[in-house]
Motif scaffolding. Structure first.
Motif, PDB file in Angstrom:
ATOM      1  N   VAL A   4       0.430  -0.815  -0.185  1.00 41.41           N
ATOM      2  CA  VAL A   4      -0.634  -0.440   0.072  1.00 41.41           C
ATOM      3  C   VAL A   4       0.540   1.056  -0.168  1.00 41.41           C
ATOM      4  O   VAL A   4       1.968   1.588   1.156  1.00 41.41           O
ATOM      5  N   CYS A  23      -3.904   7.495  -1.558  1.00 48.00           N
ATOM      6  CA  CYS A  23      -3.222   6.251  -1.276  1.00 48.00           C
ATOM      7  C   CYS A  23      -3.598   5.182  -2.181  1.00 48.00           C
ATOM      8  O   CYS A  23      -4.430   5.332  -2.243  1.00 48.00           O
ATOM      9  N   PRO A  25      -3.529   1.404  -3.028  1.00 49.12           N
ATOM     10  CA  PRO A  25      -4.122  -0.364  -2.899  1.00 49.12           C
ATOM     11  C   PRO A  25      -2.921  -1.381  -3.089  1.00 49.12           C
ATOM     12  O   PRO A  25      -2.395  -0.633  -4.918  1.00 49.12           O
ATOM     13  N   VAL A  32     -10.604   0.164   0.705  1.00 47.65           N
ATOM     14  CA  VAL A  32     -10.195   0.531   1.441  1.00 47.65           C
ATOM     15  C   VAL A  32     -10.503   1.701   1.948  1.00 47.65           C
ATOM     16  O   VAL A  32     -11.551   1.790   2.793  1.00 47.65           O
ATOM     17  N   SER A  94      -5.856  -1.903   2.737  1.00 47.28           N
ATOM     18  CA  SER A  94      -7.284  -1.921   1.901  1.00 47.28           C
ATOM     19  C   SER A  94      -6.510  -2.922   1.928  1.00 47.28           C
ATOM     20  O   SER A  94      -6.189  -4.539   3.175  1.00 47.28           O
TER      21      SER A  94
END
Lengths: 114, 112
Positions: A4, A23, A25, A32, A94
């Motif tokens: 991640v 972010c 994943p 998420v 995630s």
């Protein structure tokens, strides 16, 4: 085999500015989660998203905070008009499926509001 | 709402002895429980888990016990090693949304 990925790792903002945390994943993961860790505190759930859907945002402050996970691209946690109390580490995680199985965490984004 | 509680913010044990970390939960819909370990400036990493259909799961030096009637779980580390020094988070998932909730963490210090 990237894990991640969160960026930026560190972000400094002045009061009233906007903060955007990203972010990405793990490959193949469509769920998420965002968590916030305040100094000397544990992980506080903020929001759980699937692609293009917010599943649970019960941990999100009612104002200034929003999250999205578009069909293409990373999930974004957006904080508008930041205040000093927003200073924290924000962790994204995630998972490939719901209910069971572990979450895979990023290294976090540390937000400092001056 | 504090659905997952870790009432001990810190724990200190001697190397070679047993470390016992405790966790309580309130939501009876939780059906999967996990322990995560976190070092400073890093994200939490998964350590061990247990399904609600079991009462014990063992992985090397780590054992998790689940007492559903008491809504309580514990993590046993034996023997404890200095490298185990970290913050340990208890987590639980299940229910309608299947999202995961964490406790406040317990900072474990293992002294050489």
């Amino acid at each position: 085999n990237a894990g991640v990925m969160q960026n930026p790792r560190h972000l400094v903002r002045r009061r009233g500015q906007e903060a955007r945390l990203r972010c990405s994943p793990m490959k193949g993961h469509s769920h998420v989660y965002w968590y916030r860790q305040l100094p000397e505190e544990g992980l506080k759930f903020m929001v759980y998203l699937q692609k293009e859907n917010i599943i649970d945002e019960s941990g999100m402050p009612k104002e200034r905070f929003s999250a999205e996970f578009p069909k293409e691209g990373p999930s974004i946690l957006r904080i508008q008009q930041v205040v000093r109390g927003d200073s924290a580490a924000y962790f994204c995680a995630s998972s490939p499926k719901i209910s069971t199985g572990e979450l895979f965490f990023g290294e976090g984004s540390r937000l400092t509001v001056l | 709402d504090q659905q997952v509680k870790q009432n001990s913010p810190s724990l200190s044990v001697q190397e070679g002895r047993i470390s016992i970390l405790n966790c309580d939960y309130t939501n009876s819909m939780f059906d999967y429980f996990l322990w995560y370990k976190k070092y400073p400036a890093e994200g939490p990493t998964f350590l061990i888990s247990i399904s609600s259909i079991k009462d014990k799961n063992e992985d090397g030096r780590f054992t998790v016990f689940l007492n559903k009637s008491a809504k309580h779980l514990s993590l046993h580390i034996v023997p404890s090693q200095p490298g185990d020094s970290a913050v340990y988070f208890c987590a639980a998932s299940g229910g309608n949304n299947n999202d995961m909730r964490f406790g406040a963490g317990t900072r474990l210090t293992v002294k050489p």
